[in-house]
Design a protein around this motif. Structure first.
Motif: not given
Ligand code: C5P
Length: 219
Positions: A96-104, A112-115, A131-135, A143-145
């Motif tokens: 997803i980050q790759k697409v964001a880079e390409e389109y922005g 790209v914001i990650m839960v 969740a800590d590992d995800l963070a 990620v951007d958020g």
């Protein structure tokens, strides 16, 4: 601190009416499956035209990289940001980050914001233990958020400590019962408080948005 309106209504007219009424008090608008499946992705363009605000698509994307890439392409053609799940692993988020880079571009970057941990009760069953590992992964991937819960301020604090200067997007205030005062002690200027039903189900959404904006601006 900024206010993100979660516009989870199911009709185009209602969405556009609330978006316009509340726009002076809302910093950014988040929509998700309820609105997009009811009206179509073009609603993003209409909200942006009406409000001049950035629109985040909360699709909590959680698929293999090849499918995430397709979802991100369709979404970021319209939206400024997309929310994805992190539990599917690094390669899925990176697609997803790759697409964001390409389109922005510099003037209009795509985000790209990650839960990390979700705000509902059952998030403690499977998501909270990792969740800590995800963070940590969110930090590593820059990620951007990240999304972290206002319903559990102690967890919000722990996740914020892990991600450092990555902006936090925090749902749970209002209908889910999150304690705004506690949340305000933890979050900073670059973070977002998400309010959905507390605004759009209020008999006066504009007044409610104004109220929340005032409360979060005090800090
Ligand atoms: O209506 P309410 O204020 O509870 O809306 C919260 C919004 O945040 C909803 O759009 C919900 O899908 C979203 N959300 C959440 N918990 C997460 C991630 C997103 O409540 N962890």
């Amino acid at each position: 601190m900024k206010l993100m309106l979660a516009l989870d209504v199911m009709s185009k007219n209602e969405a556009l009416k609330i978006a316009e009424e509340t726009k002076d008090f809302v910093d950014i608008i988040k929509i998700g499956y309820p609105l997009v499946l009811s009206t179509g992705i073009e609603i993003v363009k209409e909200i942006k035209n009406k409000t001049n605000k950035e629109v985040v698509c909360d699709f909590k994307v959680a698929d293999i990289p090849a499918t995430n890439e397709k979802i991100a392409k369709t979404t970021l053609k319209y939206a400024d940001a997309i929310i994805c799940q992190g539990f599917v692993g690094k390669d899925s988020v990176m697609a997803i980050q790759k697409v964001a880079e390409e389109y922005g571009n510099k003037g209009a970057p795509k985000k790209v914001i990650m839960v990390t941990e979700m705000s509902h009760l059952s998030a403690v069953e499977f998501l909270q233990p990792v969740a800590d590992d995800l963070a940590k992964m969110a930090k590593e991937l820059s990620v951007d958020g990240v999304v972290a819960p206002s319903t559990r301020p102690e967890r919000l604090k722990e996740i914020k400590e892990i991600v450092g200067d990555i902006p936090i997007i925090s749902p749970g205030v209002g209908a889910q019962g999150g304690d705004l005062d506690k949340v305000l002690e933890i979050l900073g200027d670059n973070d977002y408080v998400i309010v959905g039903r507390g605004i759009y189900e209020h008999n006066n959404p504009k007044e409610s948005a104004k109220h929340y904006k005032k409360l979060i601006s005090k800090n």
